[in-house]
Design a protein around this motif. Structure first.
Motif, short mmCIF file in Angstrom:
data_model
loop_
_atom_site.label_atom_id
_atom_site.label_comp_id
_atom_site.label_asym_id
_atom_site.label_seq_id
_atom_site.Cartn_x
_atom_site.Cartn_y
_atom_site.Cartn_z
N LYS A 24 60.34 22.99 55.99
CA LYS A 24 58.97 23.46 56.24
C LYS A 24 58.37 24.60 55.32
N SER A 25 59.06 25.49 54.97
CA SER A 25 58.69 26.76 54.08
C SER A 25 58.23 26.10 52.78
N ILE A 26 58.87 24.97 52.10
CA ILE A 26 58.26 24.19 50.78
C ILE A 26 57.21 23.63 51.04
N ALA A 27 56.87 22.77 52.08
CA ALA A 27 55.86 22.07 52.45
C ALA A 27 54.75 22.92 52.67
N ALA A 28 55.00 24.08 53.38
CA ALA A 28 53.82 24.98 53.64
C ALA A 28 53.18 25.54 52.35
N LYS A 29 54.13 25.59 51.32
CA LYS A 29 53.54 26.34 50.09
C LYS A 29 52.90 25.08 49.01
N VAL A 30 53.37 23.76 49.42
CA VAL A 30 52.73 22.69 48.60
C VAL A 30 51.14 22.47 49.05
N SER A 31 50.33 22.54 48.02
CA SER A 31 48.98 22.28 48.51
C SER A 31 48.43 21.14 47.81
N ASN A 32 47.22 20.66 48.36
CA ASN A 32 46.58 19.32 47.99
C ASN A 32 45.67 19.75 46.89
N ARG A 33 45.31 21.08 46.73
CA ARG A 33 44.58 21.54 45.51
C ARG A 33 45.13 22.97 45.22
N VAL A 34 44.90 22.99 43.64
CA VAL A 34 45.25 24.21 43.21
C VAL A 34 44.05 24.51 42.09
N CYS A 35 43.86 25.62 41.97
CA CYS A 35 42.84 26.11 41.06
C CYS A 35 43.31 26.92 39.93
N ILE A 36 43.17 26.96 38.62
CA ILE A 36 43.53 27.86 37.48
C ILE A 36 42.51 28.13 36.51
N PRO A 37 42.78 29.38 35.91
CA PRO A 37 41.58 29.89 35.24
C PRO A 37 41.49 29.11 33.86
N SER A 38 40.22 29.10 33.28
CA SER A 38 39.81 28.28 32.01
C SER A 38 38.81 29.29 31.23
N TYR A 39 38.96 29.61 30.05
CA TYR A 39 38.22 30.20 29.16
C TYR A 39 36.87 29.51 29.06
N VAL A 40 36.90 28.09 28.96
CA VAL A 40 35.62 27.48 28.92
C VAL A 40 34.94 27.34 30.13
N ASP A 41 35.56 26.88 31.49
CA ASP A 41 34.93 26.45 32.61
C ASP A 41 35.13 27.59 33.64
N GLY A 42 35.73 28.58 33.30
CA GLY A 42 36.04 29.62 34.52
C GLY A 42 37.04 29.30 35.39
#
Length: 337
Positions: A29-47
């Motif tokens: 349950k702990s691992i499942a709670a941390k796993v997302s269907n969406r992750v965002c990361i920074p980019s020099y080009v696109d923000g």
């Protein structure tokens, strides 16, 4: 043992099993709670670039993957066959046959023209990546890791085992092969090798098994060794000043001094950096975890497989993430925020 003692023992065992099952349930349950269907990361080009909704390329068991330098072609190994995929369309381009046993390692030359594939059949095959034509065979013995030098003139190979269960022997150390002649050139070190990486300039070669050693590639001189633990993966930063090692604990090292800069609280089976070097992807069990190397900030996690031993790559100039394991290959395409 009396009947009463057997009853008490049975009750104790049942209680212990219940506690173990409960602990695993809480962990899941702990691992499942941390796993997302969406992750965002920074980019020099696109923000900010976000990844969601993976595309399943195949459900076939996949042993190895590698991506071309332009990020458009994926090569994957399934049993003794190599599949080439167009990542812009998500379609298979062709399949390459010729190996007589499992594909154990893949690498693509820096100019994107040659695919090298190693197999448990004790050969390395060289292919024209564009046409699929077989260019040659190197009789290398069993190989489990491959890396091209940045100038594309040398192919390095290594084996995680010196003696295999069936009695087959592999050469110890890193074997260097001249691509022009397809002949053996030199050997660096004398231990098993689970991962190999050249620095961006090609001046340093890192390789290891139970520790990681850095060598001057031209002179073959040992610079130093670091306590990486049982090595699973290697990658240099884009500027070549730091080295990431995967093991039961992922670590970050200064290339100039060999000093340990940071230990991450995770183990990893594979590592990949975005083209801009801002984000590190680490395969952890069946998940892909994302980190900022300069700040060691954790960015999020995606489920790549329900099995461990995951492989991970960035593609399409960082606009796609690829994971592969026993249950196939998944591709997450980016969405710009």
């Amino acid at each position: 043992m009396s009947q009463k003692q057997r009853v008490i023992l049975g009750v104790m065992i049942t209680a212990i099993v219940g506690l173990i099952i409960g602990a695993y349930a809480l962990l899941d349950k702990s691992i499942a709670a941390k796993v997302s269907n969406r992750v965002c990361i920074p980019s020099y080009v696109d923000g900010l670039v976000c990844y969601a909704r993976p595309q399943l390329l195949t459900t076939e068991q996949t042993t190895k993957i590698t991506v071309s330098p332009d990020g458009k072609i994926l090569a994957s190994g399934t049993h003794n066959i190599i599949h080439l995929w167009n990542l812009e369309t998500g379609k298979k381009q062709r399949s390459l046959s010729g190996h007589q046993n499992w594909v154990s390692a893949l690498a693509i030359s820096p100019n994107g023209q040659i695919l090298a594939s190693a197999s448990l059949d004790r050969t390395i095959k060289l292919w024209n990546l564009k046409t699929g034509k077989l260019l040659g065979n190197i009789y290398s013995g069993r190989v489990t890791t491959l890396a091209f030098s940045p100038d594309g003139q040398t192919l390095a190979s290594g084996s995680r085992l010196i003696r295999w269960a069936d009695g087959t022997l592999s050469r110890p150390g890193v074997q260097l092969w001249n691509l022009a002649t397809q002949k053996w050139q030199d050997t660096i070190g004398d231990q098993p090798v689970t991962a190999i990486a050249f620095s961006p300039t090609g001046k340093i070669l890192a390789a290891g098994h139970q520790k990681t050693s850095l060598w001057q590639a031209k002179t073959k001189r040992l610079l130093y060794s670091v306590n990486s633990g049982d090595l699973t993966a290697l990658t240099f930063s884009r500027d070549g000043e730091t080295l990431f090692t995967g093991s039961s604990r992922m670590k970050l090292w200064s290339v100039n001094s060999g000093v340990l800069l940071h230990t991450f609280g995770i183990g990893s089976s594979d590592l990949a950096l975005t083209p801009d070097g801002q984000t590190l992807a680490a395969a952890v069990g069946g998940t892909v975890q994302f980190w900022q190397p300069d700040t060691e900030d954790y960015l999020g996690m995606l489920r790549g497989s329900w099995y461990s031993g995951l492989s991970v790559e960035f593609a399409l100039e960082g606009n796609a993430i690829i994971s592969s394991s026993s249950d196939g290959i998944r591709v997450w395409h980016s969405e710009i925020e």
